[in-house]
Write a protein that holds these residues in place. Structure first.
Motif, mmCIF file in Angstrom:
data_model
loop_
_atom_site.group_PDB
_atom_site.id
_atom_site.type_symbol
_atom_site.label_atom_id
_atom_site.label_comp_id
_atom_site.label_asym_id
_atom_site.label_seq_id
_atom_site.Cartn_x
_atom_site.Cartn_y
_atom_site.Cartn_z
ATOM 1 N N LEU A 221 16.439 22.180 -53.755
ATOM 2 C CA LEU A 221 15.125 21.629 -54.072
ATOM 3 C C LEU A 221 15.446 20.501 -54.882
ATOM 4 O O LEU A 221 16.406 20.686 -55.854
ATOM 5 C CB LEU A 221 14.134 22.477 -54.547
ATOM 6 C CG LEU A 221 12.870 22.070 -55.286
ATOM 7 C CD1 LEU A 221 11.953 21.442 -54.406
ATOM 8 C CD2 LEU A 221 12.333 23.000 -56.199
ATOM 9 N N MET A 222 14.657 19.442 -54.683
ATOM 10 C CA MET A 222 14.960 18.114 -55.488
ATOM 11 C C MET A 222 13.424 18.022 -56.002
ATOM 12 O O MET A 222 12.541 17.918 -55.396
ATOM 13 C CB MET A 222 15.311 16.771 -54.918
ATOM 14 C CG MET A 222 16.698 16.629 -54.370
ATOM 15 S SD MET A 222 16.892 15.251 -53.714
ATOM 16 C CE MET A 222 17.560 13.996 -55.382
ATOM 17 N N LEU A 223 13.371 18.109 -57.478
ATOM 18 C CA LEU A 223 11.926 17.886 -58.235
ATOM 19 C C LEU A 223 12.001 17.326 -59.526
ATOM 20 O O LEU A 223 13.038 17.387 -60.242
ATOM 21 C CB LEU A 223 11.443 19.408 -58.435
ATOM 22 C CG LEU A 223 10.018 19.462 -59.063
ATOM 23 C CD1 LEU A 223 9.145 19.177 -57.910
ATOM 24 C CD2 LEU A 223 9.932 21.088 -59.456
ATOM 25 N N THR A 224 11.313 16.397 -59.748
ATOM 26 C CA THR A 224 11.143 15.470 -60.771
ATOM 27 C C THR A 224 10.294 16.203 -61.815
ATOM 28 O O THR A 224 9.200 16.979 -61.286
ATOM 29 C CB THR A 224 10.435 14.198 -60.699
ATOM 30 O OG1 THR A 224 11.190 13.722 -59.486
ATOM 31 C CG2 THR A 224 10.683 13.184 -61.877
ATOM 32 N N ASN A 225 10.692 16.420 -63.004
ATOM 33 C CA ASN A 225 9.851 17.234 -63.836
ATOM 34 C C ASN A 225 10.212 16.526 -65.313
ATOM 35 O O ASN A 225 11.235 16.392 -65.801
ATOM 36 C CB ASN A 225 10.632 18.832 -64.220
ATOM 37 C CG ASN A 225 9.397 19.416 -64.903
ATOM 38 O OD1 ASN A 225 8.078 19.490 -64.764
ATOM 39 N ND2 ASN A 225 10.041 20.132 -65.945
ATOM 40 N N PRO A 226 9.263 16.219 -66.273
ATOM 41 C CA PRO A 226 7.808 16.145 -65.713
ATOM 42 C C PRO A 226 7.535 15.461 -64.234
ATOM 43 O O PRO A 226 8.616 14.716 -64.131
ATOM 44 C CB PRO A 226 7.148 15.603 -66.792
ATOM 45 C CG PRO A 226 7.821 15.803 -67.827
ATOM 46 C CD PRO A 226 9.317 15.907 -67.568
ATOM 47 N N ASN A 227 6.675 15.876 -63.693
ATOM 48 C CA ASN A 227 6.751 14.931 -62.132
ATOM 49 C C ASN A 227 6.254 13.796 -62.175
ATOM 50 O O ASN A 227 5.870 13.059 -63.289
ATOM 51 C CB ASN A 227 5.887 15.863 -61.206
ATOM 52 C CG ASN A 227 4.380 15.991 -61.355
ATOM 53 O OD1 ASN A 227 4.059 15.206 -62.083
ATOM 54 N ND2 ASN A 227 3.872 17.111 -61.063
ATOM 55 N N THR A 228 6.085 13.063 -60.795
ATOM 56 C CA THR A 228 5.926 11.744 -61.034
ATOM 57 C C THR A 228 4.611 11.275 -61.183
ATOM 58 O O THR A 228 4.066 10.163 -61.150
ATOM 59 C CB THR A 228 6.124 11.188 -59.328
ATOM 60 O OG1 THR A 228 5.784 11.807 -58.595
ATOM 61 C CG2 THR A 228 7.868 11.152 -59.561
#
Lengths: 499, 125, 449
Positions: A221-228
């Motif tokens: 999984l690729m996840l931005t955190n905090p998200n966009t």
């Protein structure tokens, strides 16, 4: 235009400037070089240059004036507030510039004998130590040159880890629809296929939908955190557990690390790899588009696949390891030499200046500033999500409904007021997005002035001032530019007039 | 214009005998904005229904044109390559992308007619 | 803390406006198990004096190039940078600006990039250049991928003249793709047969000129052989000042030219950041990676610049983009362009001549050292020598470093398991080397050999 027209086309301090090629003054010199000794035609392989390069000749005063004038057509953080969401435009300390120019660090060749560069290796090792401590991760690949390069580095380590286990058929990678464009592009470069996952109405990943997409072919999984959307993924620990349970790895896009430095260690969230944009979080200059640096922290499961080179402690001091050693299985090399050293110096100078206490205060202030903007603008703009945000506040264009003013027009009007626009039309998951990231560098006074301007513009837009917005900006060196013309008939370089 | 059929991806096809002319709808050109670049297939290329056959780009968006039916390309429209703005000015006429000989006329049955497409566009609002 | 403008009073007032009790409340989405209660147990904030002291200590624990006779090249070159370049780079409007996505407030960066692209195209002899890549190594890998896109083939031949880091970076980039890199053995004497490696399945040949071991080649026959079978010729230039003296890759038939731009405008900085240059023919521009600045007009009809052809890039094309690159080497490109503007056409030619002349002088002086044999038949400012069958170049370099001399790069640094390369030393001379530097190197070599 009529009242401001001048004979020269200049307007006070805004001076028109030609291209260097149009300033050509044949015979002029800006560099005095000594007379060369004899050259050896026999040593030139029969390929001495015949035609001249055609480069223009200028003197030093002309060159200095040229670039000074060009600089005056630019907006920088030094000029004013730069609320560019997802870009973390914070103050660039000048101490860092001074340290980066110390000859004992700047005037070093990467291939000098290692005993002559121990101080430089110490810079890399010390910065690596801070990055590991701040994230709680056991390893860091220092060489990636920017954020996207770090993403690719982390995904390559994930691919290498799967291959090592004989599970090279794990090729599907989950990426939220709201992700930066670099995420799917980096995944494609590792031979992964991208499978989008939806968000819930509250702007966070839909855990059930994610679980439904897991399977034996999942790479991670690729996840931005905090998200966009500027929100912390509150179910991130459950997300990590689900991905790990399916045999995948969890890549975190660290673009928004500035929100949580010193308050959360990503290792405690179950993350396997995350790049850190030194040019965002650690205050090194963006330089009009680089250079950046994207060191990538790695979990114990991925550490041995880190690319070469890396710095290790040896019996005789620090060593640069260029090949696999011990149980290491580096996936390769990502660039020339040892990483963005000049950027490392600047980031380390910033980190040492801030210390553990200052870094925590910075992320706290960044989040406080963003929430202050959100709270102070919430009644005139339309916030996309309820509740506190992290380091950036996301609005959509509902407040402009029926006004005839678009997000773009609104942003361009801000330019005339002396501000750089916020990020527009990103993330794609909300309509006409306006994403504002104030960072910790801004004073309350700056924010209050900005709030007053945005409120005033919102009132004007709602009162039917669309034409004014469409015409903005009016006060810049150039007004809106014709991007269609630029793309339909590309002129990508200067050419000498024929004849 | 009743012989025009549409896809959910906003391509259209006009049929005359076993020859079809393909383009993108007015809705599609409007959504893209000023078209700045197109790539059309060369003559002789076999295209399958639903597969990428051409490319259309505006300043801020890039999109593939999927063939509404299978067949063999008989011509690409050089006029829109030279002057991409034609796609905006005349999307359903001079701004056509390519012509092809239709391999299997039964594939046309799955496409929408004008009324069905208009109804479909309403659902997108 | 000097970088944080908020006072405690400000923070209280802002929290009140938000309606939060404290900042911790704003972090309530963070799972409790992951919240840190206070600062990590790491050093606290420091003033400028303390930080300067720490850096002065580290900087003092090196032997910097300017304090020693210095002959190292191999992909990073030490040149004199005019004082104005660094002074101008420090202007905050350049230094602290973002990528010029908002053209009305970025005409300075955009015009400078347009000038940079023009200069790169001119010196490489190509039609068009992009606004930069990370460095020469990554530009090389991107060129391989682009050649595969253009030719719809997947086999890439890497010459033994290529810098080993460029080879490794390209191999790594292609590792998990459909593309295949075929790297030839290191070619110290420029004798490899590249033409024999090209066939109908070849996407491109990538060759470095001047080569890693110094040799300069006429690439026209190779270009013709590539074009005959529909393959592309990619030329890598690791030392762009050489373009002032030698025929441009474009004039010799290159389809893509990539380069490491560090030589102009930037110091060595221990190898990073670099500056990737990338140039090609007009017909391939839509397959090119990276940003492009282009000319246009504003609503008042005045000439201006914007970023253009962006549909190639990741923020629009996502997984179908030509590359994932976003941030590039903007400020380095500006430095390169400033230095080249100061040199001008005549200055670049003079600088290149000076470099070559100093290398010629070094070769002649080295002839006085017994046992040294020249390997490079041709060169620009760098060549390879053989120190004698029993000599180990790495040991020689190490002993000279003890005498305060930085004497080139032993080939064994890159190929530790190739015994035949153990005696090979690669030496560079630039305009910064004095006659005295060379005499000290020669004296040192006589002592240790």
């Amino acid at each position: 235009m009529a009242e401001s027209s001048t004979i020269s086309g200049n307007r006070g301090l805004q001076v028109e400037e030609k291209l260097i090629f149009e300033l050509d003054n044949p015979g002029a010199l800006a560099v005095d070089l000594p007379e060369p000794g004899p050259i050896d035609l026999d040593r030139m392989g029969g390929v001495a240059r015949r035609a001249s390069t055609g480069l223009p000749d200028l003197s030093e005063p002309q060159v200095v004036r040229h670039y000074t004038r060009l600089s005056q057509k630019n907006y920088g953080i030094d000029t004013g507030f730069y609320p560019l969401g997802s870009c973390t435009m914070k103050h660039n300390p000048r101490l860092a510039e001074k340290m980066a120019r110390l000859p004992g660090l700047a005037d070093l060749h990467p291939l000098q004998p290692q005993k002559t560069v121990q101080g430089a290796l110490e810079v890399i090792d010390t910065l690596a130590g801070w990055l590991k401590d701040l994230t709680g991760m056991p390893a860091v690949a220092m060489s990636p040159a920017a954020g996207a390069h770090g993403e690719w580095c982390g995904l390559m380590a994930i691919r290498a880890a799967h291959e090592d286990k004989g599970e090279g058929n794990r090729r599907r990678i989950l990426v939220p629809e709201s992700a930066h464009g670099t995420n799917p592009a980096s995944a494609a470069m590792c031979g992964f296929t991208v499978d989008p996952i939806p968000a819930k109405a509250n702007g966070r990943v839909d855990l059930d939908a994610l679980k439904a997409k897991l399977g034996p072919d999942i790479a991670g999984l690729m996840l931005t955190n905090p998200n966009t959307c500027g929100l912390f993924e509150s179910e991130i620990i459950e997300i990590a557990a689900a991905v790990h349970g399916a045999g995948g790895y969890f890549y975190c896009d660290g673009a928004n690390f500035n929100a949580i430095v010193g308050r959360v260690r990503v290792a405690d969230l179950g993350i396997d790899a995350m790049h850190i944009n030194l040019h965002k979080t650690f205050a090194t200059p963006h330089g009009g588009g680089g250079p950046g640096a994207g060191p990538t922290v790695l979990s114990a499961a991925l550490a041995r696949f880190a690319p070469v080179p890396y710095v290790a402690h040896g019996p005789g001091g620090l060593e640069l390891v260029e090949g696999g050693r011990g149980g290491a299985k580096p996936f390769g090399r990502v660039k020339g030499f040892h990483g963005q050293f000049g950027v490392f110096i600047r980031a380390l100078a910033y980190i040492m200046s801030m210390g553990a206490d200052g870094l925590r205060q910075a992320s706290s202030d960044a989040v406080l500033n963003a929430n202050y903007l959100q709270a102070s603008l919430g009644d005139v703009l339309t916030a996309s999500f309820d509740g506190p945000c992290m380091h950036e506040a996301l609005f959509d264009d509902r407040f402009l409904k029926d006004s005839g003013v678009t997000t773009l027009d609104f942003a361009k009007a801000l330019i005339d007021e002396g501000y750089h626009p916020m990020t527009m039309y990103f993330p794609l998951v909300v309509h006409g997005a306006l994403l504002m990231e104030p960072t910790e560098s801004e004073s309350k006074d700056t924010l209050d002035q900005f709030i007053a301007v945005v409120r005033g513009l919102a009132a004007r837009a709602k009162a039917g001032g669309a034409d004014e917005f469409k015409a903005a900006p009016r006060l810049t060196p150039r007004r809106r530019l014709d991007e269609t013309l630029a793309a339909r008939t590309p002129v990508l370089r200067w050419k000498a007039a024929v004849g | 214009m009743s012989d025009m059929r549409f896809t959910k991806d906003h391509e259209w096809i006009k049929v005359a005998g076993d020859v079809g002319t393909v383009g993108i709808s007015d809705y599609a050109q409007h959504a893209l904005g000023d078209v700045v670049f197109v790539e059309v297939p060369e003559k002789g290329r076999a295209v399958a229904k639903g597969a990428e056959a051409a490319v259309v780009e505006s300043v801020k968006a890039a999109s593939e044109v999927y063939s509404p039916v299978s067949g063999t390309v008989t011509a690409g429209n050089q006029a829109i390559v030279d002057q991409p703005g034609l796609v905006n000015e005349s999307p359903e006429d001079a701004g056509w992308f390519y012509t092809l000989t239709i391999a299997d006329p039964s594939e046309l049955a799955s496409l929408m007619d004008r009324a069905a497409y208009d109804a479909y566009l309403k659902t997108l609002e | 803390m000097r970088y944080l403008p908020l006072t405690e009073a400000d923070r209280r007032a802002m929290l009140a406006a938000i309606g939060a009790k404290d900042v911790d409340e704003l972090f309530h989405d963070v799972p409790p198990s992951a919240r840190l209660a206070g600062p990590l147990d790491l050093p606290r904030h420091q003033g400028e004096m303390e930080v300067e002291r720490a850096f002065a200590r580290m900087a003092g624990n090196t032997l910097s190039a300017g304090s020693a006779p210095f002959f190292i090249g191999a992909g990073v070159y030490r040149h004199h940078i005019p004082a104005a370049v660094d002074q101008l780079l420090l202007r905050g409007e350049f230094l602290t600006a973002y990528t010029p996505y908002q053209p009305e407030v970025s005409q300075g960066t955009l015009q400078a990039l347009f000038e940079f692209q023009s200069q790169v195209a001119m010196i490489t002899g190509m039609d068009v250049a992009n606004a930069s890549m990370y460095d020469g190594a990554t530009a090389c890998a991107e060129a391989a991928a682009m050649a595969c896109r253009v030719t719809r083939r997947n086999r890439v031949v890497l010459s033994g003249s290529l810098h080993p880091h460029y080879v490794e970076t390209t191999e790594t980039a292609l590792r998990y793709t459909e593309m295949v890199a075929e790297a030839l053995s290191p070619d110290a004497i420029a004798m490899e047969d590249l033409i024999g490696r090209v066939d109908e399945a070849t996407a491109c040949v990538i060759v470095q000129n001047p080569g890693f071991f110094g040799g300069v080649r006429d690439l026209r026959p190779l270009a013709a052989a590539c074009h005959e079978v529909g393959a592309l010729l990619v030329v890598m230039v690791a030392e762009p000042t050489s373009l002032g003296l030698f025929e441009s890759p474009g004039a010799m038939g290159a389809d893509i030219v990539v380069a490491e731009g560090q030589s102009l405008g930037m110091g060595m900085n221990f190898g990073g950041p670099g500056l990737g240059l990338f140039a090609t023919r007009d017909k391939y521009v839509r397959q090119m990676p990276g940003r492009l600045a282009g000319q246009t007009v504003d609503v008042d009809g005045r000439r201006g610049w914007v970023l253009t052809l962006s549909t190639r890039e990741q923020h629009i094309r996502r997984e179908k983009a030509t590359s994932n690159i976003c941030t590039n080497s903007g400020l380095c490109a500006l430095a390169f362009s400033m230095h080249l503007t100061m040199l001008g056409g005549s200055g670049l030619a003079r600088l290149a001549e000076l470099n070559h002349a100093n290398a010629v002088r070094l070769e002649r002086k080295l002839a006085a050292v017994k046992g040294i044999r020249m390997l490079s038949q041709s060169y620009y400012n760098e060549f390879a020598v053989h120190l004698g069958d029993d000599a180990k170049a790495a040991e020689v370099v190490d002993r000279l470093a003890d005498r305060g001399i930085l004497a080139g790069v032993p080939a064994s640094r890159f190929w530790p398991s190739w015994p035949e390369l153990a005696p090979v030393l690669i030496l560079a001379a630039t305009e910064t080397n004095t006659e005295d530097d060379m005499d000290r190197l020669v004296a040192g070599l006589k002592e240790v050999l």
